[in-house]
Design an enzyme around this catalytic site. Structure first.
Site, mmCIF file in Angstrom:
data_model
loop_
_atom_site.group_PDB
_atom_site.id
_atom_site.type_symbol
_atom_site.label_atom_id
_atom_site.label_comp_id
_atom_site.label_asym_id
_atom_site.label_seq_id
_atom_site.Cartn_x
_atom_site.Cartn_y
_atom_site.Cartn_z
ATOM 1 N N GLY A 15 2.290 -48.997 58.513
ATOM 2 C CA GLY A 15 2.454 -50.433 58.250
ATOM 3 C C GLY A 15 1.147 -51.173 58.500
ATOM 4 O O GLY A 15 0.436 -50.862 59.455
ATOM 5 N N ARG A 76 2.417 -44.965 53.195
ATOM 6 C CA ARG A 76 3.073 -43.898 53.958
ATOM 7 C C ARG A 76 3.099 -42.706 53.012
ATOM 8 O O ARG A 76 3.571 -42.812 51.891
ATOM 9 C CB ARG A 76 4.468 -44.332 54.392
ATOM 10 C CG ARG A 76 4.397 -45.470 55.432
ATOM 11 C CD ARG A 76 5.652 -45.594 56.244
ATOM 12 N NE ARG A 76 5.451 -46.464 57.393
ATOM 13 C CZ ARG A 76 5.702 -47.783 57.389
ATOM 14 N NH1 ARG A 76 6.174 -48.375 56.308
ATOM 15 N NH2 ARG A 76 5.495 -48.492 58.476
ATOM 16 N N ASP A 107 1.320 -44.087 65.775
ATOM 17 C CA ASP A 107 1.506 -42.701 66.230
ATOM 18 C C ASP A 107 1.576 -41.704 65.074
ATOM 19 O O ASP A 107 1.033 -40.608 65.147
ATOM 20 C CB ASP A 107 2.807 -42.591 67.035
ATOM 21 C CG ASP A 107 2.611 -43.029 68.480
ATOM 22 O OD1 ASP A 107 1.450 -43.147 68.916
ATOM 23 O OD2 ASP A 107 3.626 -43.252 69.165
ATOM 24 N N THR A 129 -0.823 -51.551 64.964
ATOM 25 C CA THR A 129 0.592 -51.756 64.620
ATOM 26 C C THR A 129 1.089 -53.018 65.308
ATOM 27 O O THR A 129 0.741 -53.266 66.469
ATOM 28 C CB THR A 129 1.485 -50.562 65.019
ATOM 29 O OG1 THR A 129 2.859 -50.969 64.900
ATOM 30 C CG2 THR A 129 1.265 -50.097 66.445
ATOM 31 N N ASP A 131 3.948 -53.360 66.336
ATOM 32 C CA ASP A 131 5.084 -52.992 67.197
ATOM 33 C C ASP A 131 4.727 -52.787 68.678
ATOM 34 O O ASP A 131 5.632 -52.745 69.519
ATOM 35 C CB ASP A 131 5.739 -51.696 66.694
ATOM 36 C CG ASP A 131 6.237 -51.805 65.261
ATOM 37 O OD1 ASP A 131 6.502 -52.939 64.828
ATOM 38 O OD2 ASP A 131 6.351 -50.766 64.592
ATOM 39 N N ASP A 133 4.016 -50.137 70.057
ATOM 40 C CA ASP A 133 4.784 -48.980 70.528
ATOM 41 C C ASP A 133 3.936 -47.712 70.667
ATOM 42 O O ASP A 133 4.439 -46.611 70.485
ATOM 43 C CB ASP A 133 5.980 -48.730 69.575
ATOM 44 C CG ASP A 133 5.530 -48.424 68.168
ATOM 45 O OD1 ASP A 133 4.331 -48.638 67.843
ATOM 46 O OD2 ASP A 133 6.362 -47.967 67.368
ATOM 47 N N ARG A 175 10.474 -51.853 64.801
ATOM 48 C CA ARG A 175 11.020 -50.506 64.594
ATOM 49 C C ARG A 175 11.923 -50.144 65.773
ATOM 50 O O ARG A 175 12.797 -50.922 66.094
ATOM 51 C CB ARG A 175 9.884 -49.493 64.408
ATOM 52 C CG ARG A 175 10.248 -48.453 63.342
ATOM 53 C CD ARG A 175 9.332 -47.275 63.289
ATOM 54 N NE ARG A 175 7.977 -47.563 62.903
ATOM 55 C CZ ARG A 175 7.231 -46.779 62.157
ATOM 56 N NH1 ARG A 175 7.731 -45.675 61.650
ATOM 57 N NH2 ARG A 175 5.987 -47.069 61.911
HETATM 58 P P1 ADP Z 1 2.530 -45.309 61.905
HETATM 59 O O1 ADP Z 1 1.190 -44.703 61.758
HETATM 60 O O2 ADP Z 1 2.513 -46.805 61.897
HETATM 61 O O3 ADP Z 1 3.314 -44.703 63.058
HETATM 62 P P2 ADP Z 1 4.120 -43.717 60.062
HETATM 63 O O4 ADP Z 1 4.927 -43.058 61.115
HETATM 64 O O5 ADP Z 1 4.802 -44.183 58.823
HETATM 65 O O6 ADP Z 1 3.346 -45.003 60.574
HETATM 66 O O7 ADP Z 1 2.971 -42.685 59.650
HETATM 67 C C1 ADP Z 1 1.970 -43.053 58.723
HETATM 68 C C2 ADP Z 1 1.540 -41.849 57.940
HETATM 69 O O8 ADP Z 1 0.932 -40.890 58.822
HETATM 70 C C3 ADP Z 1 2.650 -41.067 57.255
HETATM 71 O O9 ADP Z 1 3.078 -41.661 56.064
HETATM 72 C C4 ADP Z 1 1.948 -39.742 57.003
HETATM 73 O O10 ADP Z 1 1.041 -39.851 55.928
HETATM 74 C C5 ADP Z 1 1.140 -39.579 58.291
HETATM 75 N N1 ADP Z 1 1.893 -38.755 59.249
HETATM 76 C C6 ADP Z 1 2.981 -39.114 59.977
HETATM 77 N N2 ADP Z 1 3.448 -38.078 60.697
HETATM 78 C C7 ADP Z 1 2.631 -37.022 60.421
HETATM 79 C C8 ADP Z 1 2.608 -35.657 60.834
HETATM 80 N N3 ADP Z 1 3.513 -35.148 61.683
HETATM 81 N N4 ADP Z 1 1.612 -34.875 60.320
HETATM 82 C C9 ADP Z 1 0.715 -35.359 59.468
HETATM 83 N N5 ADP Z 1 0.710 -36.625 59.026
HETATM 84 C C10 ADP Z 1 1.636 -37.462 59.492
HETATM 85 O O1 F6P Z 2 5.594 -50.477 62.067
HETATM 86 C C1 F6P Z 2 5.493 -51.790 61.581
HETATM 87 C C2 F6P Z 2 6.791 -52.196 60.915
HETATM 88 O O2 F6P Z 2 6.635 -53.521 60.425
HETATM 89 C C3 F6P Z 2 8.022 -52.095 61.801
HETATM 90 O O3 F6P Z 2 8.141 -53.178 62.693
HETATM 91 C C4 F6P Z 2 9.113 -52.017 60.769
HETATM 92 O O4 F6P Z 2 10.220 -51.288 61.273
HETATM 93 C C5 F6P Z 2 8.479 -51.251 59.643
HETATM 94 O O5 F6P Z 2 7.073 -51.352 59.820
HETATM 95 C C6 F6P Z 2 8.853 -51.765 58.283
HETATM 96 O O6 F6P Z 2 8.304 -50.925 57.344
HETATM 97 P P1 F6P Z 2 8.275 -51.240 55.775
HETATM 98 O O7 F6P Z 2 7.108 -52.149 55.541
HETATM 99 O O8 F6P Z 2 8.100 -49.912 55.149
HETATM 100 O O9 F6P Z 2 9.558 -51.918 55.430
#
Ligand code: ADP
Ligand code: F6P
Length: 323
Positions: A15, A76, A107, A129, A131, A133, A175
Site C-alpha cells: 500500500g 502487490r 513486512d 505503511t 498502519d 504495524d 489492516r
Molecule cells: P506490505 O509490504 O505493505 O506488507 P504486502 O503484504 O501486500 O504489503 O506485500 C507487498 C508485496 O511484497 C507483495 O505483493 C509481494 O510482491 C511481496 N511479498 C509479500 N510477501 C512475500 C514473500 N513471502 N516473499 C516474497 N515476496 C513477498
Molecule cells: O496497508 C495499508 C492499507 O491501507 C491497510 O490499512 C488496508 O487494510 C489495506 O492497505 C487496503 O489495501 P487496498 O488498497 O488493496 O484496498
C-alpha cells in the site's frame, strides 16, 4: 569483504503511504552524493519483473517532497512469493547493473527484499505503511499523515453527530492492527475505541454503555472502529435497533492513504531513505531501517520479521480513562 554497491535501485511496494516520495527523493539524492547511479523500479516487484526500470537523477525527484502517493507507483505482486520469480527478479537486477536495492514498504515487501538478498542483491528495507504495524520500529512512514487526515475527518463527523444527537461508528484503516484507531480514538475524544488487539466481542455491553451515556445526557456517541474488526454497517444497524439512538456508519477508506505528508513524515522519510543508502554504501545487506527509542537503527530482516508488536497498554488505558 563487503561488496561495493555502484548502482542502487529503489522501489515502493504494498500500500502507498504519504512520505514515500520524500523517501525516494532521499535515496536518490544521497546515492548521487555518494557517487552512485540510481534506477527507479516502477510498480514494486511487478515492475521489476516487467523491467519497468528508469534512470533517475537529481531532477527526477524535484518537487516531490510535499506530494502524497509515490511517483514510482506501487503494486502487490503475488508471483514474487515464488522462487522462480524471485530468481527472475535477481537476474533482471543483474542485467540492469543494479547491485543494491532500497525497498520502501511493509513486512510483506521486506520478505521480498530478503529473498533478493539471498540471491545476491544487497537489499535494505525502509518502513513505509500507514498502519504502523512493523514490529521493529516505533515509526513508519505515512502513519503520522494518516492519523491527522483521519482525525480531521472524524472531527467533521462528530459535528454532525452532535447536531443530530446520533451515534457514529467510524471505521479507520489499519489492516489487522489498531494503531490508527487508538491514536484517533484519543485525539478525537471518542466514547469507544474498538481495536483488533483488544476487542472482547461483547456487543451487548457496548449497547448498555451507549444507553447509559444517553441517560447521562451525552449528545453523541462516537465509536472508532478499526478495519480489523470491520462490520461497521451491521454494528450501526444493531446499535440503532437496540438503543433507539439514530446511528450512522462512516468508513473513511482510502482517503487516509492520500494527501500531502506531514512535516514529521517528510523528515523521517528523508532520514530513513538517506540511512538506507548509507547502509548499502557500507556494504550491508538484508537490513531494515528502524526508529527505536529516539534513534535510527537497523535490524537483520529475519530478526525484524520475527518481532512482535502490540498496542500500548498505557495509551489504551488513557483512552478509556478520559471518556
Ligand atoms: P506490505 O509490504 O505493505 O506488507 P504486502 O503484504 O501486500 O504489503 O506485500 C507487498 C508485496 O511484497 C507483495 O505483493 C509481494 O510482491 C511481496 N511479498 C509479500 N510477501 C512475500 C514473500 N513471502 N516473499 C516474497 N515476496 C513477498
Ligand atoms: O496497508 C495499508 C492499507 O491501507 C491497510 O490499512 C488496508 O487494510 C489495506 O492497505 C487496503 O489495501 P487496498 O488498497 O488493496 O484496498
Amino acid at each position: 569483504m563487503a561488496k561495493e554497491v555502484n548502482t542502487i535501485g529503489v522501489l515502493t511496494s504494498g500500500g502507498d503511504a504519504p512520505g514515500m516520495n520524500a523517501a525516494i527523493r532521499a535515496v536518490v539524492r544521497q546515492a548521487l552524493a555518494k557517487g552512485k547511479k540510481v534506477k527507479g523500479i516502477k510498480k514494486g516487484y511487478a515492475g521489476l519483473l516487467a523491467e519497468d526500470i528508469v534512470d533517475m537523477d537529481s531532477k527526477s525527484v524535484s518537487d516531490i517532497i510535499s506530494r502524497g502517493g509515490t511517483i514510482l507507483q506501487t503494486a502487490r505482486c503475488l508471483e514474487f512469493k515464488e522462487l522462480e520469480y524471485q530468481q527472475k527478479g535477481a537476474e533482471i537486477c543483474k542485467k540492469h547493473g543494479i547491485d543494491g536495492i532500497v525497498v520502501i514498504g511493509g513486512d510483506g515487501s521486506f520478505q521480498g527484499a530478503q529473498k533478493l538478498a539471498r540471491l545476491g542483491i544487497n537489499t535494505i528495507g525502509v518502513p513505509g505503511t500507514i498502519d504502523l504495524d512493523i514490529a521493529c520500529t516505533d515509526y513508519t512512514i505515512g502513519f503520522d499523515t494518516a492519523i491527522n487526515t483521519a482525525m480531521e475527518a472524524i472531527d467533521k463527523v462528530r459535528d454532525t453527530s452532535t447536531s443530530h444527537e446520533r451515534c457514529s461508528v467510524i471505521e479507520v484503516m489499519g489492516r489487522g492492527a489498531g494503531y490508527i484507531a487508538l491514536y484517533c480514538g484519543i485525539a478525537n475524544g471518542s466514547e469507544e475505541i474498538l481495536l483488533p488487539e483488544k476487542y472482547d466481542h461483547d456487543e451487548a455491553a457496548l449497547i448498555e454503555r451507549i444507553k447509559e451515556g444517553r441517560k447521562n445526557g451525552k449528545e453523541h456517541y462516537i465509536i472508532i472502529n478499526a478495519e480489523g474488526i470491520g462490520h461497521s454497517q451491521e454494528l450501526a444497524e444493531k446499535i440503532e435497533k437496540e438503543t433507539g439512538m439514530e446511528t450512522r456508519a462512516t468508513i473513511l477508506g482510502h482517503m487516509q492513504r492520500g494527501g500531502n505528508p506531514t512535516c514529521m513524515d517528510r523528515v523521517y522519510a528523508s532520514a530513513m531513505g538517506a540511512y538506507a543508502v548509507d547502509l548499502l554504501d557500507e556494504g550491508k545487506s538484508n537490513r531494515v531501517v528502524a526508529y527505536k527509542e529516539g534513534k535510527l537503527v537497523d535490524f537483520d530482516i529475519e530478526e525484524a520479521l520475527s518481532m512482535n508488536k502490540s498496542v500500548s497498554e498505557y495509551l489504551y488505558k488513557v483512552a478509556k480513562d478520559l471518556v
